[in-house]
Scaffold this motif. Structure first.
Motif, mmCIF file in Angstrom:
data_model
loop_
_atom_site.group_PDB
_atom_site.id
_atom_site.type_symbol
_atom_site.label_atom_id
_atom_site.label_comp_id
_atom_site.label_asym_id
_atom_site.label_seq_id
_atom_site.Cartn_x
_atom_site.Cartn_y
_atom_site.Cartn_z
ATOM 1 N N ASP A 1 -6.816 6.649 -2.704
ATOM 2 C CA ASP A 1 -7.277 6.469 -1.323
ATOM 3 C C ASP A 1 -6.133 6.324 -0.319
ATOM 4 O OD1 ASP A 1 -9.944 6.425 -2.227
ATOM 5 O OD2 ASP A 1 -9.782 4.298 -2.705
ATOM 6 N N ALA B 1 -2.438 1.149 -10.862
ATOM 7 C CA ALA B 1 -3.502 1.781 -10.078
ATOM 8 C C ALA B 1 -3.858 0.860 -8.923
ATOM 9 C CB ALA B 1 -4.726 2.028 -10.947
ATOM 10 N N ALA C 1 -2.804 5.867 -6.338
ATOM 11 C CA ALA C 1 -3.537 5.267 -5.219
ATOM 12 C C ALA C 1 -4.323 6.386 -4.539
ATOM 13 C CB ALA C 1 -2.576 4.591 -4.247
ATOM 14 N N HIS D 1 -6.257 3.782 5.375
ATOM 15 C CA HIS D 1 -6.427 2.755 4.339
ATOM 16 C C HIS D 1 -5.116 1.990 4.141
ATOM 17 C CE1 HIS D 1 -9.667 5.635 3.464
ATOM 18 N NE2 HIS D 1 -10.319 4.576 3.019
ATOM 19 N N THR E 1 0.834 -1.190 0.000
ATOM 20 C CA THR E 1 0.000 0.000 0.000
ATOM 21 C C THR E 1 0.876 1.249 0.000
ATOM 22 O OG1 THR E 1 -1.486 -1.257 1.408
ATOM 23 C CG2 THR E 1 -1.987 1.057 1.114
ATOM 24 N N ASP F 1 -6.759 -3.227 -1.801
ATOM 25 C CA ASP F 1 -8.063 -3.827 -2.063
ATOM 26 C C ASP F 1 -8.163 -4.335 -3.499
ATOM 27 O OD1 ASP F 1 -10.794 -4.419 -1.236
ATOM 28 O OD2 ASP F 1 -11.368 -2.821 -2.627
ATOM 29 N N ARG G 1 -6.114 0.397 -5.367
ATOM 30 C CA ARG G 1 -7.216 0.868 -4.529
ATOM 31 C C ARG G 1 -6.921 0.392 -3.117
ATOM 32 N NH1 ARG G 1 -12.378 -1.188 -6.638
ATOM 33 N NH2 ARG G 1 -12.018 -2.972 -5.294
ATOM 34 N N SER G 2 -6.908 1.329 -2.185
ATOM 35 C CA SER G 2 -6.625 1.024 -0.784
ATOM 36 C C SER G 2 -7.930 0.898 -0.012
ATOM 37 C CB SER G 2 -5.780 2.137 -0.166
ATOM 38 O OG SER G 2 -4.608 2.328 -0.899
ATOM 39 N N ALA G 3 -7.862 0.182 1.114
ATOM 40 C CA ALA G 3 -9.068 -0.040 1.907
ATOM 41 C C ALA G 3 -8.754 0.017 3.398
ATOM 42 C CB ALA G 3 -9.679 -1.397 1.555
ATOM 43 N N ARG H 1 -4.802 -2.574 -10.677
ATOM 44 C CA ARG H 1 -4.922 -2.592 -12.136
ATOM 45 C C ARG H 1 -3.561 -2.197 -12.699
ATOM 46 N NH1 ARG H 1 -10.105 -2.975 -13.834
ATOM 47 N NH2 ARG H 1 -9.771 -2.053 -15.869
ATOM 48 N N THR I 1 -7.253 -5.643 -14.647
ATOM 49 C CA THR I 1 -7.383 -6.056 -13.253
ATOM 50 C C THR I 1 -6.362 -7.128 -12.929
ATOM 51 O OG1 THR I 1 -9.733 -5.569 -13.291
ATOM 52 C CG2 THR I 1 -8.968 -7.030 -11.546
#
Length: 159
Positions: free
Chosen positions: A104, A139, A102, A109, A82, A113, A141-143, A116, A121
């Motif tokens: 987020d 790319a 990123a 986060h 991350t 998550d 995506r953080s969560a 890409r 994907t």
């Protein structure tokens, strides 16, 4: 996850944290790497652990802050984590840059998550050497919570 060894007091040698070995540890490594970046590194006199290590710990910090880390020293295969920053770019002098997005990325986060690579994907916690050798747009995506299905299948672990 095997934890941190030390090269001297308070100096984590954290390669094991960046290298998931079986399903599940990717999320554990992500949160531990974030914790180390947030608590061990800083701007003060004690903010650079392992100051006698020829730059190894600084390189670990820079790579980890970008959400990447070489699987093996000298290898172009990158493990994914991350990022600390919402965007970063690595200038490749002879070719396409590596762009990391990123949006987020923040303290709340700490987990990956979704990923890409050039719009495709990805379900692996690593990239092959083409990210480094050819450049790409990554790319992430953080969560707030770990995604139990991303990068956890035994067949999708780093080789």
């Amino acid at each position: 996850m095997t934890g941190c060894a030390t090269t001297r007091p308070a100096s984590p040698a954290c390669r094991p944290l960046s290298a998931p070995q079986r399903p599940g540890p990717a999320a554990k490594a992500q949160v531990m790497v974030r914790q180390i970046l947030d608590t061990v590194y800083g701007a003060g006199p004690g903010g650079l652990p392992g100051n006698d290590d020829q730059g190894t710990m600084s390189a670990w910090c820079v790579f980890s802050a970008r959400g990447l880390y070489p699987q093996t020293p000298g290898s172009a295969t990158m493990l994914l984590g991350t990022p600390l920053l919402p965007d970063a770019s690595i200038d490749r002098v002879h070719g396409r840059d590596i762009t990391i997005g990123a949006p987020d990325a923040d303290a709340g986060h700490p987990y990956v998550d979704a990923v890409r690579v050039d719009g495709r994907t990805g379900d692996r916690s690593w990239t092959d050497a083409s990210l480094v050798t050819r450049g790409a747009t990554l790319a992430l995506r953080s969560a707030e919570a770990p995604n139990s299905s991303w990068g956890t299948a035994t067949s999708r672990l780093p080789r």
